[in-house]
Design a protein around this motif. Structure first.
Motif, PDB file in Angstrom:
ATOM      1  N   UNK A 169       1.058  -1.131  -0.117  1.00  0.00           N
ATOM      2  CA  UNK A 169       0.136   0.217  -0.173  1.00  0.00           C
ATOM      3  C   UNK A 169       0.562   1.232  -0.104  1.00  0.00           C
ATOM      4  N   UNK A 170       1.878   1.220   0.841  1.00  0.00           N
ATOM      5  CA  UNK A 170       2.292   2.517   0.720  1.00  0.00           C
ATOM      6  C   UNK A 170       3.740   2.620  -0.703  1.00  0.00           C
ATOM      7  N   UNK A 171       3.858   1.816  -1.270  1.00  0.00           N
ATOM      8  CA  UNK A 171       4.240   1.846  -2.469  1.00  0.00           C
ATOM      9  C   UNK A 171       3.197   1.860  -3.670  1.00  0.00           C
ATOM     10  N   UNK A 172       2.047   2.012  -3.396  1.00  0.00           N
ATOM     11  CA  UNK A 172       1.325   2.582  -4.518  1.00  0.00           C
ATOM     12  C   UNK A 172       1.229   3.298  -4.062  1.00  0.00           C
ATOM     13  N   UNK A 173       0.460   4.235  -3.360  1.00  0.00           N
ATOM     14  CA  UNK A 173       0.821   5.217  -3.071  1.00  0.00           C
ATOM     15  C   UNK A 173       1.757   6.209  -2.901  1.00  0.00           C
ATOM     16  N   UNK A 174       2.900   5.848  -2.844  1.00  0.00           N
ATOM     17  CA  UNK A 174       4.035   6.917  -3.682  1.00  0.00           C
ATOM     18  C   UNK A 174       3.989   6.835  -4.655  1.00  0.00           C
ATOM     19  N   UNK A 175       3.920   6.091  -5.625  1.00  0.00           N
ATOM     20  CA  UNK A 175       3.910   6.289  -7.195  1.00  0.00           C
ATOM     21  C   UNK A 175       2.394   6.708  -7.463  1.00  0.00           C
ATOM     22  N   UNK A 176       1.664   6.309  -6.472  1.00  0.00           N
ATOM     23  CA  UNK A 176       0.685   6.958  -7.637  1.00  0.00           C
ATOM     24  C   UNK A 176       0.011   8.211  -6.876  1.00  0.00           C
ATOM     25  N   UNK A 177       0.143   8.683  -6.061  1.00  0.00           N
ATOM     26  CA  UNK A 177       0.016   9.697  -5.449  1.00  0.00           C
ATOM     27  C   UNK A 177       0.219  11.089  -6.074  1.00  0.00           C
ATOM     28  N   UNK A 178       2.107  11.050  -5.894  1.00  0.00           N
ATOM     29  CA  UNK A 178       2.088  12.662  -6.519  1.00  0.00           C
ATOM     30  C   UNK A 178       1.472  12.752  -8.027  1.00  0.00           C
ATOM     31  N   UNK A 179       1.118  11.812  -9.090  1.00  0.00           N
ATOM     32  CA  UNK A 179      -0.109  12.154 -10.267  1.00  0.00           C
ATOM     33  C   UNK A 179      -1.224  12.885 -10.495  1.00  0.00           C
ATOM     34  N   UNK A 180      -1.231  12.063  -8.927  1.00  0.00           N
ATOM     35  CA  UNK A 180      -3.235  12.386  -8.105  1.00  0.00           C
ATOM     36  C   UNK A 180      -3.130  14.151  -8.561  1.00  0.00           C
ATOM     37  N   UNK A 181      -1.998  14.374  -8.051  1.00  0.00           N
ATOM     38  CA  UNK A 181      -2.173  15.555  -7.349  1.00  0.00           C
ATOM     39  C   UNK A 181      -1.475  16.421  -8.037  1.00  0.00           C
ATOM     40  N   UNK A 182      -0.741  15.899  -8.945  1.00  0.00           N
ATOM     41  CA  UNK A 182      -0.562  17.002 -10.448  1.00  0.00           C
ATOM     42  C   UNK A 182      -1.898  16.838 -11.348  1.00  0.00           C
ATOM     43  N   UNK A 183      -2.223  16.525 -10.680  1.00  0.00           N
ATOM     44  CA  UNK A 183      -4.088  16.529 -11.823  1.00  0.00           C
ATOM     45  C   UNK A 183      -5.014  17.312 -11.388  1.00  0.00           C
ATOM     46  N   UNK A 184      -4.750  16.905  -9.360  1.00  0.00           N
ATOM     47  CA  UNK A 184      -5.562  18.337  -9.405  1.00  0.00           C
ATOM     48  C   UNK A 184      -5.314  19.406  -9.442  1.00  0.00           C
ATOM     49  N   UNK A 185      -3.997  19.929  -9.194  1.00  0.00           N
ATOM     50  CA  UNK A 185      -3.341  20.894  -9.185  1.00  0.00           C
ATOM     51  C   UNK A 185      -2.826  21.984 -10.525  1.00  0.00           C
ATOM     52  N   UNK A 186      -3.667  21.749 -12.023  1.00  0.00           N
ATOM     53  CA  UNK A 186      -2.936  22.282 -13.398  1.00  0.00           C
ATOM     54  C   UNK A 186      -1.840  23.237 -12.680  1.00  0.00           C
ATOM     55  N   UNK A 187      -1.120  23.127 -13.635  1.00  0.00           N
ATOM     56  CA  UNK A 187      -0.047  24.659 -13.810  1.00  0.00           C
ATOM     57  C   UNK A 187      -0.694  26.334 -13.684  1.00  0.00           C
TER      58      UNK A 187
END
Length: 278
Positions: A42-60
């Motif tokens: 679970x920790x590895x999956x969060x580390x891999x996918x969470x930054x991508x989700x945050x990047x999608x939620x906060x567009x430049x």
């Protein structure tokens, strides 16, 4: 003979108990290993996918909003905090207030505020019109909210007669019939509308600054807002006061004061003069 049988029974019981104890230990060890593996996964999956989700939620940010953020970090972050989330005891959160609120406060010089008081006063603006739009765009992209229409003439096509009726129903209680403003409770006041531009009046209706209620599109349609602005800008600001001296257009308070200071004083002196003659 009895003691031999007892020893045999005890030995058999111990032999039977050892595999059971070993089986329970294996099960506990296996459960711990599986739990550790699940947590690691679970920790590895969060580390891999969470930054991508945050990047999608906060567009430049757009270029204008990026310039606005630079201005915000220099002039506004002390009171409103990083990411405009507010600082307790200093300034509220700006997330969700929209570009309209920022443009009203900044273009009228009310923000940045010079000190904490009951109400921010109008003063010469610190930022240019372009910088004000950049700050407004940053707050808009940060949390959304009401926006102003494009252009500087927001009363075009407005009906002055309808605007006068809407103004007397919705605005005159605080801003007075002549738009000169008036006192409210707790040291607050409704400001005069004479120095306000079309965009500032429209922004005030959308954002509801200070004690002013919000007049969204559900309360006053965009065409009705244009009617009110047309009435304020083309009638109230250019009325020649055919009835005489306007006394500031503050209504019966100044009229009553003038009557007392002029009329009553004149009556007192006239009375004294008559009494002296008699």
């Amino acid at each position: 003979m009895t003691s031999d049988n007892d020893r045999r029974r005890g030995l058999l019981a111990r032999l039977r108990g050892r595999p059971a104890a070993r089986s329970r230990g294996r099960r506990r060890l296996g459960a711990a290993v599986r739990l550790l593996a699940a947590l690691t996964l679970a920790g590895g999956a969060y580390t891999v996918f969470a930054p991508g989700a945050q990047a999608q939620d906060a567009p430049p940010l757009s270029s204008a909003a990026a310039e606005g953020k630079a201005l915000f970090d220099v002039s506004c972050v002390t009171c409103h905090g990083r990411n405009a989330q507010g600082v307790e005891g200093r300034g509220p959160s700006l997330v969700g207030v929209g570009a309209a609120s920022v443009e009203f406060q900044v273009s009228s010089g009310r923000m940045p505020a010079t000190r904490q008081e009951a109400q921010a006063h109008r003063k010469p603006p610190l930022f240019t019109d372009e910088q004000t739009r950049q700050l407004a765009q940053y707050i808009q992209e940060l949390g959304g909210g009401p926006e102003l229409p494009q252009g500087t003439n927001l009363r075009e096509g407005g009906d002055i007669a309808t605007g006068g009726e809407l103004f007397r129903i919705n605005c005159s209680q605080c801003h007075a019939f002549g738009a000169g403003g008036g006192a409210l409770s707790s040291g607050k006041f409704a400001p005069s509308l004479r120095p306000a531009s079309d965009r500032q009046i429209y922004a005030a209706m959308l954002s509801g600054p200070q004690n002013m209620p919000v007049f969204g599109d559900n309360q006053l349609r965009p065409d009705q807002k244009a009617d009110i602005i047309a009435y304020v800008q083309e009638t109230l600001k250019h009325d020649q006061d055919p009835g005489g001296f306007n006394l500031g257009r503050y209504g019966p308070s100044t009229e009553g004061l003038a009557i007392f200071l002029v009329g009553i004083v004149a009556l007192v002196f006239a009375t004294l003069w008559i009494a002296g003659k008699s």
